[in-house]
Design a protein around this motif. Structure first.
Motif, PDB file in Angstrom:
ATOM      1  N   TYR A 161       0.815  -1.212   0.000  1.00  0.00           N
ATOM      2  CA  TYR A 161       0.000   0.000   0.000  1.00  0.00           C
ATOM      3  C   TYR A 161       0.851   1.264   0.000  1.00  0.00           C
ATOM      4  CZ  TYR A 161      -4.519  -2.228   0.184  1.00  0.00           C
ATOM      5  OH  TYR A 161      -5.645  -2.933  -0.158  1.00  0.00           O
ATOM      6  N   GLY A 162       2.062   1.156   0.536  1.00  0.00           N
ATOM      7  CA  GLY A 162       2.981   2.277   0.424  1.00  0.00           C
ATOM      8  C   GLY A 162       3.361   2.524  -1.028  1.00  0.00           C
ATOM      9  N   GLY A 163       3.583   1.424  -1.763  1.00  0.00           N
ATOM     10  CA  GLY A 163       3.860   1.539  -3.189  1.00  0.00           C
ATOM     11  C   GLY A 163       2.687   2.131  -3.948  1.00  0.00           C
ATOM     12  N   LYS A 164       1.474   1.706  -3.586  1.00  0.00           N
ATOM     13  CA  LYS A 164       0.266   2.253  -4.226  1.00  0.00           C
ATOM     14  C   LYS A 164       0.155   3.756  -3.975  1.00  0.00           C
ATOM     15  CE  LYS A 164      -2.980  -1.632  -4.516  1.00  0.00           C
ATOM     16  NZ  LYS A 164      -3.404  -1.340  -5.903  1.00  0.00           N
ATOM     17  N   ALA A 165       0.463   4.182  -2.757  1.00  0.00           N
ATOM     18  CA  ALA A 165       0.364   5.606  -2.423  1.00  0.00           C
ATOM     19  C   ALA A 165       1.341   6.434  -3.242  1.00  0.00           C
ATOM     20  CB  ALA A 165       0.629   5.791  -0.922  1.00  0.00           C
ATOM     21  N   ILE A 166       2.549   5.894  -3.435  1.00  0.00           N
ATOM     22  CA  ILE A 166       3.544   6.613  -4.244  1.00  0.00           C
ATOM     23  C   ILE A 166       3.091   6.721  -5.693  1.00  0.00           C
ATOM     24  CG2 ILE A 166       5.898   6.495  -5.156  1.00  0.00           C
ATOM     25  CD1 ILE A 166       6.722   5.209  -2.499  1.00  0.00           C
ATOM     26  N   ILE A 167       2.535   5.614  -6.211  1.00  0.00           N
ATOM     27  CA  ILE A 167       2.085   5.614  -7.609  1.00  0.00           C
ATOM     28  C   ILE A 167       0.992   6.651  -7.843  1.00  0.00           C
ATOM     29  CG2 ILE A 167       0.851   4.226  -9.352  1.00  0.00           C
ATOM     30  CD1 ILE A 167       2.377   1.790  -8.264  1.00  0.00           C
ATOM     31  N   THR A 168       0.039   6.749  -6.920  1.00  0.00           N
ATOM     32  CA  THR A 168      -1.072   7.699  -7.090  1.00  0.00           C
ATOM     33  C   THR A 168      -0.615   9.157  -7.023  1.00  0.00           C
ATOM     34  OG1 THR A 168      -1.547   7.593  -4.713  1.00  0.00           O
ATOM     35  CG2 THR A 168      -2.757   6.078  -6.147  1.00  0.00           C
ATOM     36  N   LYS A 169       0.556   9.401  -6.423  1.00  0.00           N
ATOM     37  CA  LYS A 169       1.049  10.769  -6.300  1.00  0.00           C
ATOM     38  C   LYS A 169       1.956  11.180  -7.452  1.00  0.00           C
ATOM     39  CE  LYS A 169       0.706  10.983  -1.263  1.00  0.00           C
ATOM     40  NZ  LYS A 169       1.433  11.166   0.019  1.00  0.00           N
ATOM     41  N   VAL A 170       2.230  10.235  -8.364  1.00  0.00           N
ATOM     42  CA  VAL A 170       3.085  10.543  -9.518  1.00  0.00           C
ATOM     43  C   VAL A 170       2.224  10.480 -10.771  1.00  0.00           C
ATOM     44  CG1 VAL A 170       5.138   9.894 -10.833  1.00  0.00           C
ATOM     45  CG2 VAL A 170       5.092   9.571  -8.332  1.00  0.00           C
ATOM     46  N   PRO A 171       1.864  11.618 -11.353  1.00  0.00           N
ATOM     47  CA  PRO A 171       0.964  11.646 -12.513  1.00  0.00           C
ATOM     48  C   PRO A 171       1.426  10.772 -13.673  1.00  0.00           C
ATOM     49  CG  PRO A 171       1.279  13.859 -11.641  1.00  0.00           C
ATOM     50  CD  PRO A 171       2.241  12.981 -10.921  1.00  0.00           C
ATOM     51  N   PHE A 172       2.725  10.749 -13.938  1.00  0.00           N
ATOM     52  CA  PHE A 172       3.230   9.948 -15.058  1.00  0.00           C
ATOM     53  C   PHE A 172       2.875   8.471 -14.883  1.00  0.00           C
ATOM     54  CE2 PHE A 172       6.554   7.212 -16.800  1.00  0.00           C
ATOM     55  CZ  PHE A 172       6.487   7.547 -18.152  1.00  0.00           C
ATOM     56  N   LEU A 173       2.991   7.994 -13.643  1.00  0.00           N
ATOM     57  CA  LEU A 173       2.706   6.583 -13.383  1.00  0.00           C
ATOM     58  C   LEU A 173       1.216   6.277 -13.499  1.00  0.00           C
ATOM     59  CD1 LEU A 173       5.105   5.937 -10.348  1.00  0.00           C
ATOM     60  CD2 LEU A 173       5.503   5.443 -12.767  1.00  0.00           C
ATOM     61  N   THR A 174       0.374   7.180 -13.016  1.00  0.00           N
ATOM     62  CA  THR A 174      -1.066   6.935 -13.103  1.00  0.00           C
ATOM     63  C   THR A 174      -1.565   7.015 -14.534  1.00  0.00           C
ATOM     64  OG1 THR A 174      -1.438   9.294 -12.635  1.00  0.00           O
ATOM     65  CG2 THR A 174      -1.505   7.772 -10.766  1.00  0.00           C
ATOM     66  N   ARG A 175      -0.888   7.805 -15.378  1.00  0.00           N
ATOM     67  CA  ARG A 175      -1.303   7.924 -16.782  1.00  0.00           C
ATOM     68  C   ARG A 175      -0.768   6.784 -17.652  1.00  0.00           C
ATOM     69  NH1 ARG A 175       0.255  13.450 -16.145  1.00  0.00           N
ATOM     70  NH2 ARG A 175       2.156  12.969 -17.345  1.00  0.00           N
ATOM     71  N   ASN A 176       0.222   6.038 -17.143  1.00  0.00           N
ATOM     72  CA  ASN A 176       0.862   4.995 -17.946  1.00  0.00           C
ATOM     73  C   ASN A 176       0.928   3.673 -17.186  1.00  0.00           C
ATOM     74  OD1 ASN A 176       2.100   6.565 -20.452  1.00  0.00           O
ATOM     75  ND2 ASN A 176       2.493   7.818 -18.614  1.00  0.00           N
ATOM     76  N   PRO A 177      -0.236   3.107 -16.846  1.00  0.00           N
ATOM     77  CA  PRO A 177      -0.231   1.854 -16.082  1.00  0.00           C
ATOM     78  C   PRO A 177       0.411   0.692 -16.850  1.00  0.00           C
ATOM     79  CG  PRO A 177      -2.433   2.351 -16.894  1.00  0.00           C
ATOM     80  CD  PRO A 177      -1.599   3.566 -17.153  1.00  0.00           C
ATOM     81  N   GLU A 178       0.282   0.694 -18.201  1.00  0.00           N
ATOM     82  CA  GLU A 178       0.871  -0.397 -18.977  1.00  0.00           C
ATOM     83  C   GLU A 178       2.397  -0.379 -18.881  1.00  0.00           C
ATOM     84  OE1 GLU A 178      -1.191   1.839 -20.232  1.00  0.00           O
ATOM     85  OE2 GLU A 178      -3.070   0.718 -20.527  1.00  0.00           O
ATOM     86  N   LYS A 179       2.980   0.815 -18.976  1.00  0.00           N
ATOM     87  CA  LYS A 179       4.432   0.933 -18.858  1.00  0.00           C
ATOM     88  C   LYS A 179       4.900   0.516 -17.467  1.00  0.00           C
ATOM     89  CE  LYS A 179       5.033   4.594 -22.317  1.00  0.00           C
ATOM     90  NZ  LYS A 179       5.501   5.985 -22.566  1.00  0.00           N
ATOM     91  N   LEU A 180       4.128   0.885 -16.451  1.00  0.00           N
ATOM     92  CA  LEU A 180       4.477   0.528 -15.089  1.00  0.00           C
ATOM     93  C   LEU A 180       4.438  -0.992 -14.913  1.00  0.00           C
ATOM     94  CD1 LEU A 180       5.177   1.483 -12.232  1.00  0.00           C
ATOM     95  CD2 LEU A 180       2.723   1.617 -11.757  1.00  0.00           C
ATOM     96  N   GLU A 181       3.418  -1.615 -15.515  1.00  0.00           N
ATOM     97  CA  GLU A 181       3.312  -3.076 -15.421  1.00  0.00           C
ATOM     98  C   GLU A 181       4.486  -3.751 -16.118  1.00  0.00           C
ATOM     99  OE1 GLU A 181      -0.174  -6.379 -15.733  1.00  0.00           O
ATOM    100  OE2 GLU A 181      -0.082  -4.895 -17.349  1.00  0.00           O
ATOM    101  N   ARG A 182       4.877  -3.237 -17.272  1.00  0.00           N
ATOM    102  CA  ARG A 182       6.030  -3.817 -17.978  1.00  0.00           C
ATOM    103  C   ARG A 182       7.310  -3.660 -17.150  1.00  0.00           C
ATOM    104  NH1 ARG A 182       3.781  -0.886 -22.524  1.00  0.00           N
ATOM    105  NH2 ARG A 182       2.450  -2.281 -23.753  1.00  0.00           N
ATOM    106  N   PHE A 183       7.439  -2.498 -16.515  1.00  0.00           N
ATOM    107  CA  PHE A 183       8.611  -2.277 -15.655  1.00  0.00           C
ATOM    108  C   PHE A 183       8.679  -3.338 -14.555  1.00  0.00           C
ATOM    109  CE2 PHE A 183      10.149  -0.475 -11.627  1.00  0.00           C
ATOM    110  CZ  PHE A 183      11.477  -0.242 -11.959  1.00  0.00           C
ATOM    111  N   PHE A 184       7.534  -3.577 -13.875  1.00  0.00           N
ATOM    112  CA  PHE A 184       7.509  -4.589 -12.828  1.00  0.00           C
ATOM    113  C   PHE A 184       7.722  -5.986 -13.410  1.00  0.00           C
ATOM    114  CE2 PHE A 184       5.385  -1.485  -9.940  1.00  0.00           C
ATOM    115  CZ  PHE A 184       6.237  -1.647  -8.869  1.00  0.00           C
ATOM    116  N   GLY A 185       7.281  -6.203 -14.645  1.00  0.00           N
ATOM    117  CA  GLY A 185       7.530  -7.481 -15.302  1.00  0.00           C
ATOM    118  C   GLY A 185       9.016  -7.727 -15.473  1.00  0.00           C
ATOM    119  N   ILE A 186       9.739  -6.688 -15.890  1.00  0.00           N
ATOM    120  CA  ILE A 186      11.197  -6.808 -16.036  1.00  0.00           C
ATOM    121  C   ILE A 186      11.851  -7.092 -14.683  1.00  0.00           C
ATOM    122  CG2 ILE A 186      13.295  -5.534 -16.626  1.00  0.00           C
ATOM    123  CD1 ILE A 186      11.611  -4.009 -18.716  1.00  0.00           C
ATOM    124  N   ILE A 187      11.380  -6.379 -13.660  1.00  0.00           N
ATOM    125  CA  ILE A 187      11.916  -6.590 -12.306  1.00  0.00           C
ATOM    126  C   ILE A 187      11.678  -8.031 -11.858  1.00  0.00           C
ATOM    127  CG2 ILE A 187      11.650  -5.974  -9.871  1.00  0.00           C
ATOM    128  CD1 ILE A 187      13.162  -3.906 -11.470  1.00  0.00           C
TER     129      ILE A 187
END
Length: 538
Positions: A172-198
């Motif tokens: 939930y800490g990660g979720k809170a950070i994501i919601t506060k960064v507009p780029f991440l909220t506008r690009n959920p697919e890119k964020l998912e791919r990033f976590f896929g690489i991780i």
């Protein structure tokens, strides 16, 4: 049992702070993406997986006759597959269809929800290797010897739930950070791919044991990181509860301390190690995924290098905490990576562990040249005392030591009092009105104005070649310049006791029950002081 359940829960909560868990944090953070049910799927899958496999994995491996690394292999392959699914739209769609079929035609997007998180949690539970204290060690010991009781189930469940809470907080800490960064909220697919690489990187790192190397590097950079996290488990209330729990299991002797003369290197295998008779030996119980064990290895290495030529031997007993640690190739690689040059025995069936009544990782037993355990230490720390024991046992064996203590070089001025032997064969610094009467009892009188390193007796004493024996009650007075003070005591019964005075103020009372080294004083700083031991009974 209630006490152990409560402390297991607390131990689970603080596990997230240990360096053992750092490589797994990226996997936990994948719960930050997807819908609100995904985090609960992850922790539910984790709790079920960790409880089931911790308690039954040894049985399953033996029953199915599969390699010990099988489930770990399945886990890292699963992580890589999950990563590929997050990266590849086609695989993502296929997985969503499979999940919807499992959910009997439920929401086609369940992949982002509870079910998708549940599968990740199952995988996480398999590869989760926490830094454990005595509570978890006792449960794992019962599981490894296939002697699980109902108490063990509740304890491991409580630990898992405790672990899940900070895990949920991280998500939930990660979720809170994501919601506060507009780029991440506008690009959920890119964020998912990033976590896929991780996820893929973590899977590959586990496949090649890079997670262990990462952990070791962290410990090299920050040696004290995570130390003492489970220290609260060493309290008397926990130790008493642990003893009761092991007694209920039926197959374990639960004496907290080893029995003199019944333990030593004689229980070790293979046969060639019986040639250690005549050497001072440290038996070190460890396991390569235990960060607490890893932190003690540099000290063992320095002792081995400094004293091996003088008669010290170290035998590592690798008793696995987790099933994958039973694999010889894994142990061989860990021995090489950690720079261990002393012999290591694999104790996969816990036979040596049980012969020592042991329930700690790490645990060190110090054995004299006759094969008798003289001192033991559980956990990390107190390295200065351990080295003093090594030196004392070597000197007792007739070795002359010119080497400086390896772990006290920076404190070489902390002690200006040499090691003192009380028996007449190597005695020095003894002052009395009466001369020593060898091997016969006589009354001695104290001498005042003792200088550093000088000692005196009062009362009826028998001074032998190696030690002194009070015939009734008496005093021993020593002038010393040091920070810490120790004495080796071999009690002849259980009724005797020793009152310890520092500069005429009583600081403690010792009732020795075993032949070993006892700590008399632990001062903040070195200085000139007077010790008085008032001895009552032999």
């Amino acid at each position: 049992m209630i006490i152990l359940i409560l402390f297991a829960f607390l131990s689970g909560i603080i596990t997230i702070l240990s360096p053992c868990i750092l490589p797994m944090l990226p996997v936990i953070l994948t719960g930050s993406i997807g819908n609100r049910r995904r985090p609960y799927g992850i922790i539910t899958g984790f709790i079920i997986s960790f409880v089931v496999f911790t308690l039954s994995l040894t049985f399953l491996v033996d029953f199915l006759n599969v390699p010990t690394n099988t489930l770990r292999t399945v886990a890292y392959i699963s992580l890589i597959l999950f990563g590929l699914i997050m990266l590849t739209p086609k695989l993502k769609e296929t997985f969503e269809i499979l999940v919807s079929l499992i959910n009997r035609g439920g929401d086609h997007k369940k992949r982002d929800g509870f079910s998708g998180g549940f599968f990740i949690g199952l995988t996480l539970g398999i590869i989760w290797t926490p830094c454990v204290g005595p509570i978890m060690a006792s449960v794992i010991t019962l599981a490894a010897t296939q002697n699980v009781n109902l108490d063990s189930v509740f304890i491991i469940l409580s630990y898992s739930i405790g672990t899940a809470l900070p895990m949920l907080a991280v998500i939930y800490g990660g979720k809170a950070i994501i919601t506060k960064v507009p780029f991440l909220t506008r690009n959920p697919e890119k964020l998912e791919r990033f976590f896929g690489i991780i996820m893929i990187i973590v899977g590959i790192s586990i496949a090649f044991n890079l997670d262990r190397q990462f952990q070791n590097r962290i410990l090299n950079l920050f040696p004290n990181y995570g130390s003492g996290l489970t220290a609260f488990e060493n309290s008397d209330i926990v130790q008493n509860a642990l003893g009761n729990n092991l007694e209920d299991s039926g197959d374990f002797r639960t004496s907290k301390e080893p029995e003199k003369g019944k333990l030593g290197y004689y229980g070790l295998a293979p046969e060639p190690l019986l040639g250690l008779k005549g050497s001072v030996v440290i038996v070190d119980f460890w396991t390569y995924s235990c960060v607490n064990c890893v932190r003690t290895i540099p000290y063992l290495r320095s002792w081995y290098e400094n004293y091996k030529g003088l008669g010290l031997e170290i035998v590592g007993v690798h008793t696995p905490e987790f099933v994958f640690e039973r694999d010889k190739n894994n142990v061989d690689k860990a021995v090489k990576d950690l720079g261990i040059t002393w012999p290591v025995i694999q104790d996969n069936d816990y036979s040596i562990w049980n012969s020592y009544n042991n329930r700690y990782w790490p645990a060190k037993y110090f054995i004299d040249i006759n094969g008798v355990v003289r001192y033991f230490h559980f956990g990390e720390g107190d390295y200065e005392t351990s080295e003093k024991v090594i030196r004392a046992l070597l000197i007792e064996a007739g070795v002359e030591i010119d080497n400086k203590p390896t772990n006290m070089l920076e404190e070489e001025n902390q002690s200006n009092t040499p090691e003192i032997y009380l028996g007449y064969s190597r005695s020095r610094g003894f002052k009395s009105v009466e001369k020593i009467l060898a091997d016969k009892s006589r009354f001695y009188s104290l001498v005042s104005n003792l200088e550093n390193g000088m000692w005196s007796l009062s009362g009826n004493w028998l001074i032998t070649e190696e030690y002194i024996i009070p015939q009734d009650s008496g005093d021993l007075v020593l002038n010393f310049f040091s920070k810490d003070l120790y004495i080796v005591i071999e009690p002849e019964g259980t009724s005797g006791f020793i009152e310890v005075y520092l500069n005429n103020e009583k600081v403690q009372e010792i009732r020795p029950t075993q032949s070993r080294l006892y700590k008399l004083l632990e001062l903040d700083n070195s200085g000139s002081n007077t010790l008085r031991l008032r001895v009552d009974g032999p």
